[in-house]
Structures are given as C-alpha cells and as structure tokens.
Design a protein around this motif. Structure first.
Motif, short mmCIF file in Angstrom:
data_model
loop_
_atom_site.label_atom_id
_atom_site.label_comp_id
_atom_site.label_asym_id
_atom_site.label_seq_id
_atom_site.Cartn_x
_atom_site.Cartn_y
_atom_site.Cartn_z
N CYS A 182 0.80 -1.26 0.08
CA CYS A 182 0.08 0.16 0.05
C CYS A 182 0.77 1.26 0.09
O CYS A 182 0.54 2.30 -0.35
N ASP A 185 0.84 2.95 -3.20
CA ASP A 185 -0.08 3.24 -3.90
C ASP A 185 -0.76 4.63 -3.67
O ASP A 185 -0.96 4.84 -2.59
N PRO A 186 -0.61 5.76 -4.72
CA PRO A 186 -0.66 7.01 -4.29
C PRO A 186 -2.14 7.38 -4.09
O PRO A 186 -2.12 8.18 -3.31
N ASP A 187 -3.17 6.26 -4.24
CA ASP A 187 -4.39 6.76 -3.94
C ASP A 187 -5.02 5.88 -2.34
O ASP A 187 -6.03 6.08 -1.99
N ALA A 189 -5.71 5.72 1.24
CA ALA A 189 -6.14 6.45 2.05
C ALA A 189 -5.69 6.40 3.46
O ALA A 189 -5.95 7.10 4.63
#
Ligand code: ARG
Length: 584
Positions: A182, A185-187, A189
């Motif tokens: 994770c 992963d730029p997205d 949250a």
C-alpha cells in the motif's frame, strides 16, 4: 583538593622566600631520577643568575629553610644546585587519606563547566552498522564520560544519518520486490500498517544490493533519487515506510550500541534538523552571506591567513537540494535552541576535517553560535588490519560491527573456558566484560587521531598494556578485599616499603592524568595512567603479604591502600567505558 605538586611547590616557594630569594623559583617537578629522589626543584639555577651567587649556595639555603618541614623526610642540595626531595611517609599518608575520603578523589571540577553536546556514533539508518563507526562510538562515549566527570552537563546525540539517498535506495528496491504494498499506492487513504513489511535481515540485504545496483543501473539510480526527493517532500506512503525503516534500524542499533556499552541521551538525526533549514537560509540571505557559485548558493569561508585553499561551504544546490553541510548547520541551530550548549564536540572520522572546518566557519559567519560557544572536531584515524589497510572481513568486504563483536567474544570465551577462569553462569558475563575491555582499550590507548592496527591476539592478552591486564589487576584486588570484611572505612597508613610508597605516589598523579584527558579530549592519557598504576599495584601485591600480615594496624593500612587503588582503577575504566567482572 589541591594537587600534591602544588602543595609541595608552595612549601619550597615559601622556603625560597624565607631564604631571601624569589618564591617563583620554588616550582617542584616529579623527579627524572627516581633512583635519587621523588621530586626535584631546579629553581636555584635561574636564581643564581639574578642574585649573582653560586646555585649550590642558594640550594643549601633553601634546604636549610625547609628543615623540619612536615612534608619532607629528605631535602638535599646537590651540585650544581638541585634540590632533591623525598616525601615524609606520614604526610603522604595523610594526603592520600584525604583523597580517599573526598568526592571524586578530590579532583576539582572544571570551574567553567557548562553544557556539552557530544555528537558521536553517527550511524546511517538502513545501512548495517559497520566498523567505520566503531571508533566514533568508543571514543565519543569515553569523552562524554570524562566531560561529565569534570562537572559538565552532557548530552550525547548519535546524529543518525536518516535523511539521505540510502532511504530512497531502500524504497526503490522495496517497490521492485513488493510493488503491491500500500505504501506505493498513491490513492491509498490509510491508515498504514503498524507492522514493518521487512525485518532487519531483509534491510541488511536490501541496502547493499540497491547501492551496488544504483552504480550500474542508471534508471534505478534515478528512481532512488526521485524517491529520496519525494520522501523529503513528505509523500505519505514513503514517510510511512521511512518510519518503519527507522524503527527497525533503531532497534538494531540499540542492541549493538548496548553491547558496546554506548548510550546516547538523544537519538536525533539529520531528519530532525530539516525544519530548521528554511529560516536558517533566509537569515543567511538577509545577512548577505549567500553567493552564487556554479548555480549553487554558497558561503565563502576562505580567510586571508589560510595557507591552503578552503573551498566555500555549499548550502543549496541549483535544484534546491540541501547537503550534508546544510544539515550540520541546521543541527547547530537546533542544538542552540534546545540546549544552548557551551561546547559541541564532534567525534567523527578525521577525513571529514575539511567539512567541519567549513561548517564551523560558516556557523560563525552566520552567527548561529556566539563566540562563547566552542565548536570542536575530534577527528579520529582509521582502524587498520595487520596489512596496514583499513580493516576488512576475510572475504575483503566491510566488516559489520556485530560480526566483529562476535569474533572477539568467541575468541575470549575460548580463552576463558580453556583456562577455566570461571565456570557455569559466570562464563558469559566474564567473557563479555573481557571482550569489551580488549576492544575498547585496544582502541583508546592510541591518541584518537592516530591510525592503529587491530590485533586481537595482542588486545586480548592478559599481560602487557591491554584492557584484560587492567581488569585482571582489579579482579585480583577484589578477591583479596572479599576476604577482608568491611574495608571501606579503613584508613591509609604511612608506607613501610618502597613498593607501597611508589603505589601511593602513583595514586597522587591521578588528577594530572584526568585533567590531561579532559583538556585534550584524549582518553589515551587515562590508559597510560592506569597501565602505570596497575604496574605499581601488582608490584606491591607481589612484595607484600597482605592477608598473612600479623600486625593488624599495618594490615589495615595495606587493605585501605589496595581498596583506594581498586576504586581509582574502576573509576578510570568507567571513564573509558568498560567495567571489571567479579572473577576472572
Ligand atoms: N553519518 C555520518 C557518516 O557516516 C557521520 C555523522 C557525523 N556527525 C555529523 N554531525 N556530521 O559519515
């Protein structure tokens, strides 16, 4: 407490005065002819010139004025005009008795003591701790303890290398290994997992491989640079990974430094200085210190008196990146804000001396410190192998500190077991203590700036100028004291033998050795002193029947003397950063 040499110099000075001569001529020194006397004064020679008299006449007049003085048992004027002195045994015993009962053996604290930051250790996070950092840890720890002994408040800061390219290298390599994590992963949250996705052994494998790859694989090197940049800009996933790398590395560093008996008051690093950089640079700019050179912002630090070229201190590169020097300057800001130190001592490889010269000059120009704050680089030399080249593993690689400590420990354990020095549960404790003494004393006995050759056979020998020899001396005294009941309150008695007197005289030289070590940041002065002291202690022990002595009063004096010797030796090795086992 006044130092013995000062006390007897006062007496001799007063005698010069009483005989009608300048008291300044009364300075006493330790004899350079111990076969003839213990102390000497050569002041009659210069006095002869002033007073137009034969030096021997002056020496005789001073000797007469010293007649009956309680400090001396013998005062002799000898041609051409020396004064040869021996101490009165009772007076010497009284002096040692006050040393025995005084705090810190009567060694005076530094009247100018203040707050001292010691920057040592300097490990780089994510890279395995290797022996290049060994000397910094050993010397720095000792210097810190010496500073503390003299009354300074000391703050040891390991100044971790935790903000450089090595972080980007590890991040880029991790991304290749586990792209699905994770953190990449730029997205994502959040929140990011608590548990690190790697162990210390993974890290130890990842970094060297990534570092080697970056030298041949340009695309990878570029990604590592980008990752470093993005981390420094605060990309959340990378920051989260960075925190994992920090935690895993720090736990390992704690363990290894712990085994070395090295403890830091604070574990700050290069990353902690970053927030000080923008305002620092603004200030430098306002002061008009920053000039442009080949696109970079630099501070000129060359001085007219320099005989060599001192290149400017680079503060910011053309792409806005800051450098090692920028971080060191910002760290000075952080330290001044947090502790207002009177001194910052940097125990770092002497090959970085130009770096520190530039940083110190830039710091003064930018008034990051006032003139009252001392900045000092204590540069140390290299630990070499028997071939005279920097110490390597058998395979020729950089040796990890842990490997080195294990090798020494195994070597010492074999000796301990073979000679049956101790048995059972004591083996590990005794082994660890001897190993540490061998390693640290082998290093510290050399002046920090000197290179030295690591020689395990020599360092771990129980005879000669070694750590184990010092421990052996202490343990021997401990084993006698263990059979003497309560010895702590026994008083020093007048010496009856030359060996007792020599040991006592050696004890009185403690303050000089410690002061030298303090002033010059030179733990080797303590090593030289305890080697000498241990020699006198062993001679005394050989020549004296302590436990079999029938005269109780005499015996108690002996016990008090070895008790004091033990305490002095233990204090000194504590200042060097190691301790003695109970048995060996
Ligand atoms: N991490 C640095 C190195 O491995 C040593 C840091 C020394 N301290 C300092 N303030 N620059 O070379």
């Amino acid at each position: 407490m006044e130092k013995l040499l000062n006390l007897i110099s006062e007496q001799v000075s007063a005698a010069f005065g009483a005989a009608g001569f300048d008291p300044a001529c009364g300075r006493v020194t330790v004899s350079n002819r111990p076969d003839l006397c213990e102390y000497q004064c050569n002041g009659a020679m210069p006095a002869a010139k002033t007073y137009h008299k034969a030096p021997i006449q002056i020496a005789e007049a001073v000797a007469a004025a010293l007649a009956g003085n309680p400090a001396f048992s013998e005062v002799q004027a000898v041609k051409p005009g020396f004064l040869n002195l021996r101490l009165n045994p009772d007076w010497l015993a009284a002096y040692l008795e006050s040393m025995r009962t005084a705090e810190r053996f009567g060694v005076a604290a530094d009247p100018k003591a203040g707050t001292v930051v010691i920057d040592y250790g300097g490990a780089n996070v994510a890279k395995p701790l290797h022996i290049g950092h060994l000397r910094s840890a050993i010397i720095g720890e000792s210097i810190k303890r010496i500073q503390h002994f003299f009354g300074n408040e000391t703050i040891g800061d390991t100044h971790l290398g935790d903000w450089g390219l090595q972080m980007g290298l590890v991040i880029a390599a991790l991304q290749d290994r586990q792209p699905e994590l994770c953190y990449f992963d730029p997205d994502f949250a959040g929140p990011y997992p608590e548990e690190a996705p790697f162990t210390i052994s993974d890290l130890e494998e990842i970094y060297p491989a990534a570092s080697a790859r970056s030298k041949v694989d340009e695309a990878f090197a570029a990604r590592a640079h980008d990752a470093t940049f993005e981390l420094q800009q605060g990309r959340p996933g990378y920051l989260a990974l960075w925190k994992h790398i920090m935690a895993v590395s720090k736990a390992d560093l704690h363990k290894n430094y712990g085994r070395l008996g090295v403890h830091f008051e604070v574990w700050l690093g290069e990353s902690d200085a970053q927030s000080y950089i923008p305002s620092m640079i603004d200030r430098m700019r306002e002061m008009g210190l920053l000039v442009e050179s080949e696109g970079a912002q630099v501070i000129e630090v060359q001085e007219p008196t320099d005989t060599k070229e001192v290149p400017p201190c680079i503060i910011m590169k053309s792409d806005g990146a800051t450098l090692y020097a920028t971080t060191d300057l910002a760290t000075i800001c952080q330290r001044m804000e947090t502790w207002k130190p009177d001194r910052i001592l940097y125990v770092v490889d002497k090959r970085q001396s130009l770096h520190f010269e530039q940083v110190f000059r830039a710091a003064r120009k930018a008034a990051l410190v006032g003139p009252e704050t001392e900045l000092r680089h204590i540069g140390y030399g290299t630990m070499n192998g028997k071939d005279g080249k920097p110490f390597k593993t058998r395979a020729g690689g950089v040796m990890r500190l842990e490997t080195l400590i294990n090798e020494i420990t195994d070597f010492v354990r074999a000796k301990v077991e073979e000679n049956k020095l101790v048995t059972g549960a004591d083996v590990e404790d005794t082994t660890a203590k001897i190993a540490l003494a061998a390693l640290k004393y082998g290093d510290l006995m050399n002046a920090p700036t000197k290179d030295y050759i690591f020689d395990l056979d020599r360092f771990a020998a129980f005879e000669g100028n070694t750590g184990p020899y010092i421990l052996y001396t202490i343990v021997r005294i401990k084993s006698i004291l263990a059979r003497c009941g309560a010895w702590e309150e026994l008083s020093i008695a007048a010496p009856e033998t030359p060996e007792a007197k020599d040991l006592m005289l050696a004890l009185t030289r403690l303050p000089d050795a410690l002061e030298l070590a303090y002033r010059d940041c030179a733990p080797n002065a303590i090593c030289a002193y305890i080697y000498e002291l241990a020699g006198y202690a062993n001679k005394f022990y050989h020549e004296t029947r302590i436990l079999a002595e029938e005269d109780k009063q005499k015996q108690q004096g002996y016990i008090a003397l070895i008790g004091l010797t033990k305490r002095v030796l233990e204090t000194c090795i504590d200042l060097l950063g190691f301790s003695a086992p109970e048995k060996m």
